[in-house]
Design a protein around this motif. Structure first.
Motif, PDB file in Angstrom:
ATOM      1  N   UNK A  52      22.604  65.054  61.171  1.00 56.52           N
ATOM      2  CA  UNK A  52      23.918  64.420  61.134  1.00 56.52           C
ATOM      3  C   UNK A  52      24.094  63.479  62.327  1.00 56.52           C
ATOM      4  N   UNK A  53      24.516  62.284  62.030  1.00 61.05           N
ATOM      5  CA  UNK A  53      24.771  61.318  63.093  1.00 61.05           C
ATOM      6  C   UNK A  53      23.523  60.687  63.675  1.00 61.05           C
ATOM      7  N   UNK A  54      22.371  61.007  63.092  1.00 67.33           N
ATOM      8  CA  UNK A  54      21.121  60.448  63.589  1.00 67.33           C
ATOM      9  C   UNK A  54      20.876  59.102  62.923  1.00 67.33           C
ATOM     10  N   UNK A  55      21.013  58.030  63.699  1.00 71.54           N
ATOM     11  CA  UNK A  55      20.839  56.681  63.174  1.00 71.54           C
ATOM     12  C   UNK A  55      19.519  56.102  63.650  1.00 71.54           C
ATOM     13  N   UNK A  56      18.917  55.310  62.778  1.00 73.81           N
ATOM     14  CA  UNK A  56      17.588  54.764  63.089  1.00 73.81           C
ATOM     15  C   UNK A  56      17.605  53.930  64.360  1.00 73.81           C
ATOM     16  N   UNK A  57      18.635  53.105  64.526  1.00 68.26           N
ATOM     17  CA  UNK A  57      18.689  52.238  65.710  1.00 68.26           C
ATOM     18  C   UNK A  57      18.799  53.060  66.988  1.00 68.26           C
ATOM     19  N   UNK A  58      19.592  54.143  66.938  1.00 65.30           N
ATOM     20  CA  UNK A  58      19.729  54.999  68.111  1.00 65.30           C
ATOM     21  C   UNK A  58      18.422  55.698  68.430  1.00 65.30           C
ATOM     22  N   UNK A  59      17.723  56.127  67.370  1.00 67.87           N
ATOM     23  CA  UNK A  59      16.465  56.830  67.565  1.00 67.87           C
ATOM     24  C   UNK A  59      15.449  55.932  68.267  1.00 67.87           C
ATOM     25  N   UNK A  60      15.374  54.685  67.831  1.00 70.28           N
ATOM     26  CA  UNK A  60      14.360  53.783  68.368  1.00 70.28           C
ATOM     27  C   UNK A  60      14.730  53.262  69.750  1.00 70.28           C
ATOM     28  N   UNK A  61      16.012  52.955  69.962  1.00 73.18           N
ATOM     29  CA  UNK A  61      16.390  52.247  71.184  1.00 73.18           C
ATOM     30  C   UNK A  61      16.926  53.161  72.271  1.00 73.18           C
ATOM     31  N   UNK A  62      17.812  54.098  71.911  1.00 72.48           N
ATOM     32  CA  UNK A  62      18.552  54.806  72.930  1.00 72.48           C
ATOM     33  C   UNK A  62      18.048  56.215  73.222  1.00 72.48           C
ATOM     34  N   UNK A  63      17.583  56.923  72.216  1.00 72.04           N
ATOM     35  CA  UNK A  63      17.320  58.343  72.380  1.00 72.04           C
ATOM     36  C   UNK A  63      16.051  58.615  73.174  1.00 72.04           C
ATOM     37  N   UNK A  64      16.206  59.416  74.254  1.00 71.20           N
ATOM     38  CA  UNK A  64      15.034  59.842  75.027  1.00 71.20           C
ATOM     39  C   UNK A  64      14.166  60.779  74.197  1.00 71.20           C
ATOM     40  N   UNK A  65      14.814  61.566  73.305  1.00 65.80           N
ATOM     41  CA  UNK A  65      14.076  62.484  72.455  1.00 65.80           C
ATOM     42  C   UNK A  65      13.126  61.733  71.532  1.00 65.80           C
ATOM     43  N   UNK A  66      13.521  60.532  71.109  1.00 66.50           N
ATOM     44  CA  UNK A  66      12.685  59.777  70.183  1.00 66.50           C
ATOM     45  C   UNK A  66      11.326  59.476  70.795  1.00 66.50           C
ATOM     46  N   UNK A  67      11.316  59.187  72.090  1.00 65.01           N
ATOM     47  CA  UNK A  67      10.055  58.908  72.772  1.00 65.01           C
ATOM     48  C   UNK A  67       9.160  60.132  72.721  1.00 65.01           C
ATOM     49  N   UNK A  68       9.765  61.310  72.918  1.00 70.36           N
ATOM     50  CA  UNK A  68       9.009  62.557  72.907  1.00 70.36           C
ATOM     51  C   UNK A  68       8.387  62.798  71.544  1.00 70.36           C
ATOM     52  N   UNK A  69       9.201  62.702  70.447  1.00 67.08           N
ATOM     53  CA  UNK A  69       8.612  63.046  69.156  1.00 67.08           C
ATOM     54  C   UNK A  69       7.687  61.974  68.613  1.00 67.08           C
ATOM     55  N   UNK A  70       7.865  60.732  69.028  1.00 61.59           N
ATOM     56  CA  UNK A  70       6.913  59.702  68.604  1.00 61.59           C
ATOM     57  C   UNK A  70       5.555  59.927  69.273  1.00 61.59           C
ATOM     58  N   UNK A  71       5.596  60.209  70.587  1.00 58.65           N
ATOM     59  CA  UNK A  71       4.343  60.466  71.307  1.00 58.65           C
ATOM     60  C   UNK A  71       3.677  61.727  70.774  1.00 58.65           C
ATOM     61  N   UNK A  72       4.479  62.787  70.563  1.00 59.36           N
ATOM     62  CA  UNK A  72       3.925  64.022  70.007  1.00 59.36           C
ATOM     63  C   UNK A  72       3.348  63.777  68.616  1.00 59.36           C
ATOM     64  N   UNK A  73       4.065  62.997  67.814  1.00 57.81           N
ATOM     65  CA  UNK A  73       3.610  62.716  66.460  1.00 57.81           C
ATOM     66  C   UNK A  73       2.256  62.050  66.418  1.00 57.81           C
ATOM     67  N   UNK A  74       1.974  61.241  67.425  1.00 59.60           N
ATOM     68  CA  UNK A  74       0.667  60.575  67.506  1.00 59.60           C
ATOM     69  C   UNK A  74      -0.369  61.473  68.159  1.00 59.60           C
ATOM     70  N   UNK A  75       0.036  62.151  69.251  1.00 61.81           N
ATOM     71  CA  UNK A  75      -0.919  62.936  70.032  1.00 61.81           C
ATOM     72  C   UNK A  75      -1.415  64.186  69.308  1.00 61.81           C
ATOM     73  N   UNK A  76      -0.525  64.890  68.598  1.00 62.39           N
ATOM     74  CA  UNK A  76      -0.917  66.158  67.978  1.00 62.39           C
ATOM     75  C   UNK A  76      -2.136  66.010  67.054  1.00 62.39           C
ATOM     76  N   UNK A  77      -2.102  65.095  66.078  1.00 60.81           N
ATOM     77  CA  UNK A  77      -3.301  64.945  65.246  1.00 60.81           C
ATOM     78  C   UNK A  77      -4.430  64.208  65.955  1.00 60.81           C
ATOM     79  N   UNK A  78      -4.070  63.264  66.843  1.00 62.03           N
ATOM     80  CA  UNK A  78      -5.103  62.477  67.521  1.00 62.03           C
ATOM     81  C   UNK A  78      -5.995  63.359  68.373  1.00 62.03           C
ATOM     82  N   UNK A  79      -5.393  64.323  69.085  1.00 59.99           N
ATOM     83  CA  UNK A  79      -6.180  65.208  69.951  1.00 59.99           C
ATOM     84  C   UNK A  79      -7.069  66.121  69.123  1.00 59.99           C
TER      85      UNK A  79
END
Length: 286
Positions: A52-79
């Motif tokens: 709820x209230x999770x907007x794409x623009x906020x996820x990409x630009x403002x949210x510190x959490x977005x950086x965490x899950x994007x990096x995790x999303x790449x690192x988990x399978x990559x490793x």
């Protein structure tokens, strides 16, 4: 404490399943892909992430959490994939050492980033932990040569990858009640990354890859979930979780390897197991 024990058990079970998969000549990348589909479903139905209230623009630009899950999303399978390459180019022994010695990074982060207070008991535990790692990883390297650029690069990437993932999981634990959403989106990115990788490779899909992937997904999900819960239980003492998790996995993995897979454990490895147990006891009893 029980969260940490469950995380350790599930982590060792993941390694055991991957070992069985290698013996059966299964395509590990397919297992990893279906593993994340399973993790997505489990996180959605069991953790019930709140979008709820999770907007794409906020996820990409403002949210510190977005950086965490994007990096995790790449690192988990990559490793996962890099680890397989490291085994190919540098051998199992050196690859395992690189993964376990990544413990240096999260422990350093505990004091430099998360502001944990240093104590004598933790110093003793850390020293014992690193001696334990040394003795557990002191195995004959056989005839495998690691004097290649590919071997060196993959080992460095394994060391960095697992260390950064441990630190990011601590960050996920700090999100509190929002961590189900972060986990769900991280698994989603991981699934996308892995399936794109397999499509580029033009892999031949198999039923065994699907079935083993589902089992892997359940164990991996439980491992990550209870690892994060352990960080939340010991939110002021991340070193306890970092050290106990790594040493606990190595000690239990060594025992399982000897009893189930009939791997030979030297006296030196036995000393490493004993030191690892002492390290964990120091964290909780001193």
């Amino acid at each position: 404490m029980h969260n940490l024990i469950i995380a350790i058990l599930c982590s060792v079970a993941v390694s055991a399943l991957l070992k069985v998969a290698r013996k059966k000549n299964l395509i590990v990348e397919q297992m990893i892909a279906f593993n994340y589909i399973t993790a997505i479903l489990l996180s959605y139905f069991l953790l019930k992430p709140d979008f709820k209230g999770l907007q794409f623009s906020d996820v990409i630009i403002q949210s510190e959490q977005s950086i965490v899950f994007i990096i995790l999303g790449i690192l988990l399978p990559a490793v996962f994939i890099i680890m397989a390459k490291a085994v190919e180019f540098a051998g199992i022994v050196r690859s395992d050492a690189a993964q376990r010695l990544s413990l240096f990074l999260p422990i350093a982060a505990s004091f430099l980033i998360f502001g944990e207070q240093f104590s004598q008991s933790r110093l003793v535990s850390i020293v014992l932990a690193f001696f334990s790692l040394f003795f557990l990883l002191l195995k004959p390297s056989g005839n495998i040569s690691t004097n290649t650029v590919k071997g060196a690069v993959t080992l460095i990437l394994v060391w960095l990858g697992y260390g950064i993932i441990d630190i990011l999981f601590k960050q996920v634990a700090k999100t509190g009640s929002n961590f189900p959403t972060v986990l769900f989106i991280s698994f989603f990115f991981s699934a996308c990354f892995t399936f794109i990788y397999l499509l580029i490779k033009k892999t031949t899909w198999t039923v065994s890859g699907l079935l083993y992937g589902i089992m892997l997904g359940f164990l991996n999900f439980m491992n990550i979930l209870f690892y994060i819960k352990a960080h939340q239980s010991f939110n002021q003492n991340p070193t306890i979780v970092f050290t106990a998790m790594n040493i606990g996995v190595i000690c239990l993995g060594t025992v399982i390897g000897a009893t189930v897979f009939k791997e030979r454990i030297s006296k030196t490895n036995g000393v490493g197991v004993a030191l690892g147990i002492c390290s964990i006891l120091c964290l909780f009893l001193l």
